[in-house]
Design a protein around this motif. Structure first.
Motif, PDB file in Angstrom:
ATOM      1  N   UNK A   1       1.158  -0.739  -0.359  1.00 20.60           N
ATOM      2  CA  UNK A   1      -0.484   0.425   0.461  1.00 20.60           C
ATOM      3  C   UNK A   1       0.989   1.286  -0.082  1.00 20.60           C
ATOM      4  N   UNK A   2       0.325   2.327  -0.534  1.00 17.74           N
ATOM      5  CA  UNK A   2       1.488   3.337  -1.342  1.00 17.74           C
ATOM      6  C   UNK A   2       0.511   4.246  -0.877  1.00 17.74           C
ATOM      7  N   UNK A   3      -0.411   4.931   0.219  1.00 16.79           N
ATOM      8  CA  UNK A   3      -1.308   5.994   0.470  1.00 16.79           C
ATOM      9  C   UNK A   3       0.006   7.137   0.805  1.00 16.79           C
ATOM     10  N   UNK A   4      -0.314   8.490   0.374  1.00 19.19           N
ATOM     11  CA  UNK A   4       0.408   9.500  -0.207  1.00 19.19           C
ATOM     12  C   UNK A   4      -0.615  10.285   1.614  1.00 19.19           C
ATOM     13  N   UNK A   5       0.242  10.957   1.752  1.00 26.16           N
ATOM     14  CA  UNK A   5       0.135  12.169   2.243  1.00 26.16           C
ATOM     15  C   UNK A   5      -1.422  13.064   1.580  1.00 26.16           C
ATOM     16  N   UNK A   6      -0.307  13.446   0.601  1.00 29.65           N
ATOM     17  CA  UNK A   6      -1.367  14.859  -0.319  1.00 29.65           C
ATOM     18  C   UNK A   6      -3.157  14.149  -0.300  1.00 29.65           C
ATOM     19  N   UNK A   7      -3.062  12.380  -0.602  1.00 31.92           N
ATOM     20  CA  UNK A   7      -4.259  11.578  -0.757  1.00 31.92           C
ATOM     21  C   UNK A   7      -5.097  11.981   0.663  1.00 31.92           C
ATOM     22  N   UNK A   8      -4.776  11.901   1.825  1.00 30.91           N
ATOM     23  CA  UNK A   8      -5.821  12.103   2.467  1.00 30.91           C
ATOM     24  C   UNK A   8      -5.801  13.128   3.305  1.00 30.91           C
ATOM     25  N   UNK A   9      -4.660  14.006   2.111  1.00 27.62           N
ATOM     26  CA  UNK A   9      -5.713  15.822   2.698  1.00 27.62           C
ATOM     27  C   UNK A   9      -6.493  16.375   1.888  1.00 27.62           C
ATOM     28  N   UNK A  10      -6.397  15.650   0.560  1.00 27.66           N
ATOM     29  CA  UNK A  10      -7.265  15.669  -0.223  1.00 27.66           C
ATOM     30  C   UNK A  10      -8.878  15.046   0.086  1.00 27.66           C
TER      31      UNK A  10
END
Length: 305
Positions: A1-10
Motif C-alpha cells: 500500500x502506498x497512500x500519500x499524505x496528499x491523498x489523505x489531505x485531499x
C-alpha cells in the motif's frame, strides 16, 4: 500500500466540503488533480469511498470510517512536525549532562538555568559523578554531554580539552592577598588543603614546591576542592584549586565572599574535557549546550590570568 499524505489531505477536504471543486479551491490544486487523488486513494484501499450521482459525491459508510483514521494520521503528523520544529528551535527535548564535582554545585547549574530559562519544554538530567564514571556514561551513550578530568584517548569519545591554570585560595584579609600572584616560597611551610596523593593536581603541586626549594605542607586531604574553601575561610590553610571551583565560589558569594584568588606560578594545570559520544550525532540541544559549556570554560580560565 502506498497512500500519500496528499491523498489523505485531499480526502479529508472532500469529506469536509462534499465537493471536488470546493476541495480543489481550498487546497489550491486543480479539480482534475483532486479527482485523481481520490480515485488513486480508492484504488489503493480497494474500496469505493464515494458514490458519483449526477456530478455529486455521496459519502459511503466506508468513507466515514476512513475519515476517522485519516484524521488521526494527519493530526499525529502535524503534532510530530510541530515537535520537530520545536526541537530544531531548541524549544523541546531532553538533555542529559554528567559533570565532575568541581562544576556540579555552581558552574553547571548556572549554565543549565540560563540555557533552559526560556525553554519550558526542555527537560534536563544532571548528575555529579567521578570523572571515570562520566567517561563510561558518555562512552556508552547514556549521557549527551560530560565534563570530566581528561581521560585517556578513547575512540568512542569526542573530547574538547582545556588546560586550566590553578589558582590559590586565601582569605581577603591575608597579607598575601596584596600580591598579584603567589609562588611556592610564599606558601612555604603554610598548611595546605590538597586532593588525594595520587591525584595529578597533588603531584604537580608537590613538584612545584620541590623544584623551588619551598616546604610543601599538606594538612587536609580531600576528594574535591569544594570543602577546602570552607577550611580556607576559617583561616586553617591555603588551597591551590582549579578555576571552576574558584569561579563557582565567587558566583555564589559575590561581594560577600570571604576569599579571594590569586594566580599561582609556576603553573599548576588541571586538564579537563567536554566529552560527547563519538559514534552518535549530537542532538541540536546537546550541540548548542556543548558549545556554551566550552565557551564558559574558556572564559573562566581567562578570568584569573
Amino acid at each position: 500500500m502506498n497512500i500519500t499524505i496528499r491523498q489523505l489531505q485531499c480526502f479529508r477536504e472532500v469529506m469536509r466540503t462534499g465537493s471536488i471543486s470546493e476541495a480543489a479551491r481550498t487546497l489550491q490544486r486543480t479539480q482534475p488533480a483532486v479527482s485523481n487523488m481520490i480515485a488513486t486513494l480508492e484504488e489503493e484501499l480497494g474500496v469505493e469511498l464515494f458514490e458519483r450521482q449526477r456530478g455529486r459525491l455521496i459519502r459511503k459508510p466506508e468513507a466515514h470510517y476512513f475519515l476517522e483514521e485519516a484524521e488521526h494520521i494527519l493530526n499525529r503528523l502535524n503534532k510530530t512536525s510541530r515537535t520537530m520544529k520545536e526541537i530544531a528551535g531548541l524549544e523541546q527535548g531532553r538533555l542529559r549532562i554528567a559533570c565532575m564535582p568541581a562544576a556540579a554545585n555552581y558552574l553547571m547549574p548556572r549554565l543549565v538555568a540560563d540555557f533552559v530559562r526560556d525553554k519550558p519544554k526542555v527537560n534536563v538530567s544532571m548528575m555529579m559523578r567521578a570523572s571515570s564514571v562520566i567517561e563510561g556514561w558518555v562512552t556508552s551513550q547514556q549521557y549527551d554531554v560530560g565534563l570530566a578530568e581528561t581521560p585517556p584517548p578513547n575512540r568512542a569519545l569526542t573530547a574538547q580539552t582545556f588546560e586550566l591554570q590553578c589558582v590559590c585560595a586565601l582569605r581577603k584579609d591575608d597579607e598575601l592577598a596584596n600580591k598579584e600572584f603567589l609562588t611556592p616560597q610564599d606558601l612555604s611551610e603554610s598548611p595546605l588543603a590538597t586532593l588525594e596523593e595520587d591525584h595529578p593536581n597533588y603531584q604537580s603541586t608537590l613538584s612545584a614546591f620541590k623544584t623551588t626549594g619551598a616546604k610543601f605542607t599538606p594538612r587536609f586531604e580531600l576528594r574535591n576542592f569544594q570543602p577546602a574553601l570552607k577550611l580556607v575561610e576559617e583561616g586553617l590553610c591555603y588551597c591551590i584549586c582549579d578555576p571552576m571551583t574558584a569561579s563557582g565560589y565567587l558566583d555564589r558569594f559575590d561581594d560577600n565572599a570571604k576569599l579571594t584568588f590569586r594566580r599561582f606560578t609556576p603553573d599548576i594545570l588541571l586538564s579537563v574535557s567536554v566529552l560527547t559520544p563519538a559514534h552518535r550525532p549530537a542532538s541540536v540541544l546537546a550541540s548548542r549546550f556543548t558549545s556554551i559549556l566550552a565557551e564558559e570554560i574558556e572564559r573562566m580560565n581567562e578570568q584569573f590570568k
